[in-house]
Design an enzyme around this catalytic site. Structure first.
Site, PDB file in Angstrom:
ATOM      1  N   ALA A  22       0.423   5.560   0.764  1.00 30.29           N
ATOM      2  CA  ALA A  22      -0.471   6.638   1.206  1.00 30.29           C
ATOM      3  C   ALA A  22       0.269   7.969   1.152  1.00 30.29           C
ATOM      4  O   ALA A  22       1.341   8.079   0.548  1.00 30.29           O
ATOM      5  CB  ALA A  22      -0.987   6.349   2.611  1.00 30.29           C
ATOM      6  N   SER A  23      -0.293   8.984   1.798  1.00 28.54           N
ATOM      7  CA  SER A  23       0.231  10.340   1.660  1.00 28.54           C
ATOM      8  C   SER A  23       1.596  10.534   2.302  1.00 28.54           C
ATOM      9  O   SER A  23       2.454  11.236   1.768  1.00 28.54           O
ATOM     10  CB  SER A  23      -0.758  11.334   2.279  1.00 28.54           C
ATOM     11  N   ALA A  57       3.577   7.763   3.839  1.00 30.28           N
ATOM     12  CA  ALA A  57       4.466   6.597   3.800  1.00 30.28           C
ATOM     13  C   ALA A  57       3.884   5.530   2.901  1.00 30.28           C
ATOM     14  O   ALA A  57       2.737   5.609   2.451  1.00 30.28           O
ATOM     15  CB  ALA A  57       4.661   6.053   5.218  1.00 30.28           C
ATOM     16  N   GLN A  58       4.691   4.498   2.643  1.00 31.15           N
ATOM     17  CA  GLN A  58       4.211   3.315   1.950  1.00 31.15           C
ATOM     18  C   GLN A  58       4.635   2.079   2.729  1.00 31.15           C
ATOM     19  O   GLN A  58       5.540   2.128   3.562  1.00 31.15           O
ATOM     20  CB  GLN A  58       4.699   3.253   0.512  1.00 31.15           C
ATOM     21  N   ALA A  91       0.857  -1.189   0.000  1.00 29.21           N
ATOM     22  CA  ALA A  91       0.000   0.000   0.000  1.00 29.21           C
ATOM     23  C   ALA A  91       0.886   1.230   0.000  1.00 29.21           C
ATOM     24  O   ALA A  91       2.036   1.193   0.464  1.00 29.21           O
ATOM     25  CB  ALA A  91      -0.924   0.001   1.219  1.00 29.21           C
ATOM     26  N   ASP A 112      -7.991   9.498  12.618  1.00 29.47           N
ATOM     27  CA  ASP A 112      -7.804   9.449  11.160  1.00 29.47           C
ATOM     28  C   ASP A 112      -8.472   8.186  10.635  1.00 29.47           C
ATOM     29  O   ASP A 112      -7.829   7.330  10.012  1.00 29.47           O
ATOM     30  CB  ASP A 112      -6.312   9.468  10.833  1.00 29.47           C
TER      31      ASP A 112
END
Length: 539
Positions: free
Chosen positions: A133-134, A136-137, A131, A285
């Site tokens: 995201a904004s 981190a991955q 995955a 979040d």
């Protein structure tokens, strides 16, 4: 002065390149929003753009704009009731399908951060990200003892862009506060500043690791939620237990496995209230990319909490205020609601509390006893904000994170089980919590736990009293000195006034005489000058 004009021009170029002005029909937007669409079309990048028919243009545009834009997209992705389906499909991809960075970069950051070679740390490291995201991955891997793990790695070189974007947001916040009463009532600048600190903390994975361990401690042995174990962490890397589950938005899987979606929704809401009131530590979040559900036991599934980077906490006073406010709304007692808000210090003096109660009854009253699918929590919040503006209410910034989380919770609940009656479920939870806080035995127990600290503090009491008395003495001496100086200045001013009066009188007499006999005045002046000269010589 507008900060980072070049960055604003870059954002304008991205919006024009992807033709974001074509996402929504102009006639469906407010008049002021249409001017923004016209501004986008004015940029030269819009004239030759080939992205007009790109079905993923919004996702790609937000990715190019950076982490803050992606965060906004993630928030909107939970609002199926507000966002058109074709736009929502793009926003959902931002939850965990953001454009990844290279595996070689990820491995280099892991080695630099954990001070060891990837092959030494892991028996297997999968180069393809699980995955992205904004911030981190995530890559999957295996430890040498066979445990399956996920490795979270922060994106390189994003801190500076985040700082720039927040400077623009802070300027915008101050700009709006000077012109809009609603922005002042919300303390918009403080909210932006608080969110800036939250996002910057999200860049430090040691904080997320600590939050995850704390959350895991609260829910150890829970039948409602499971929190993965953290094995290794540093500022840029976190290695945690790999879990098996599906996102909370995957209702098709729940139906295929025969899961009770009503029971699952009740668990989710119970978990939320447990975090806010029992633990005072809530996940702030909660988009579907961060909330998973176990599938190994469909008859009794648990939620799985991921990405504990953004967490919220309230003071004891705010906890009690929020609980009592919710109970007052559930009981349709809006005068009690206003009294609670007044006791919290959110209502300015002189406010017509009866009129305020009528407005709250009109706005909030209809939502009581309605099932989830009939609620428009975001719309209700907008109306409440408008009431706050008109009645000059002060809304503490620390509560805005909770409100943002409630918007997430309502959006998730609407998808999972629209008929959920949140009021009948929440009321006993809140009632029990308020009773527990007001229990004399509990309060005495807490007092007993504080006695050792009080006794230790009592040892310093004589010193503190002496320091305080000395401070008062010094302050009194200072005040006496100031008083003497003021009195001296007053006497000087009185003498000066007397001299001025005498001088003025003499000059008036001389002027009158001068009009009658100029020669006599000249003689008088010569005599006075002679006397003054003799006096100076004698002195």
């Amino acid at each position: 002065m507008i900060p980072h004009v070049s960055r604003l021009i870059e954002l304008w170029r991205i919006a024009a390149h992807y033709r974001l002005d074509t996402l929504f029909p102009a006639e469906e937007l407010p008049e002021k929003a249409r001017h923004i669409l016209s501004l986008i079309r004015m940029h030269p990048a819009a004239w030759s753009s080939k992205e007009r028919k790109n079905p993923l243009k919004l996702k790609q545009a937000l990715e190019d704009m950076g982490p803050l834009a992606i965060k906004l997209g993630q928030l909107l992705s939970t609002r199926r009731d507000l966002i058109p389906p074709e736009v929502l499909q793009q926003l959902v991809l931002l939850q965990d399908r953001v454009k990844p960075f290279g595996s070689d970069v990820a491995q280099m950051r892991i080695q630099e951060s954990l001070k060891a070679d990837v092959n030494t740390l892991f028996a297997r490291f999968d180069e393809q990200p699980l995955a992205a995201a904004s911030i981190a991955q995530v890559h999957t891997a295996a430890l040498h003892d066979g445990r399956e793990v996920v490795v979270k790695v922060t994106r390189p070189n994003i801190r500076q862009q985040i700082l720039q974007d927040f400077e623009i947001l802070e300027w915008l916040g101050h700009f709006l506060e000077k012109r809009l009463e609603a922005a002042r009532a919300l303390h918009l600048s403080e909210i932006i500043q608080d969110y800036r600190q939250i996002i910057l903390k999200e860049l430090d994975l040691t904080l997320e690791a600590d939050n995850t361990r704390r959350m895991r401690h609260y829910f150890t042995g829970s039948s409602m939620m499971y929190v993965p174990e953290v094995y290794m962490d540093s500022k840029d890397v976190m290695v945690a237990e790999r879990i098996t589950g599906v996102p909370i938005s995957d209702v098709a899987t729940f139906d295929r496995l025969g899961m009770d979606r009503a029971d699952l929704a009740q668990k989710g809401l119970t978990i939320f209230f447990t975090q806010v009131f029992r633990d005072n530590f809530f996940h702030a979040d909660m988009h579907p990319g961060n909330v998973f559900v176990e599938t190994i036991n469909p008859q009794n599934p648990r939620f799985i909490a991921l990405d504990c980077a953004i967490m919220g906490e309230l003071s004891k006073h705010d906890q009690m205020t929020v609980a009592r406010m919710l109970l007052a709304v559930m009981n349709s007692d809006f005068m009690q609601l206003i009294q609670i808000v007044h006791q919290a210090g959110w209502i300015p003096p002189g406010t017509d509390q009866d009129a305020l109660a009528r407005e709250m009854r009109r706005t909030v009253g209809p939502m009581v006893s309605k099932p989830m699918h009939e609620l428009d929590f975001a719309g209700i919040l907008i109306e409440v904000m408008d009431i706050a503006r008109r009645f000059h209410l002060e809304i503490p910034p620390q509560l805005m994170l909770l409100l943002k989380t409630l918007v997430h919770v309502e959006g998730l609940g609407t998808d999972l089980y629209p008929e959920l009656d949140i009021w009948s479920l929440a009321k006993p939870i809140l009632t029990d919590w308020v009773k527990a806080q007001m229990n004399p035995q509990k309060n005495l127990k807490e007092l007993g736990q504080k006695i050792p600290d009080l006794l230790l503090g009592a040892q310093d009491l004589p010193t503190l009293m002496i320091d305080s008395l000395n401070g008062l003495k010094n302050q009194s001496a200072w005040h006496a000195k100031q008083l003497n100086e003021l009195q001296s200045m007053r006497l000087q001013m009185e003498h000066q006034q007397k001299r001025s009066w005498i001088f003025g009188s003499v000059m008036a007499i001389l002027l009158s005489i001068a009009i009658i006999s100029p020669w006599f005045v000249s003689v008088i002046l010569i005599v006075l000058a002679s006397i003054l000269a003799i006096w100076r010589v004698a002195k």
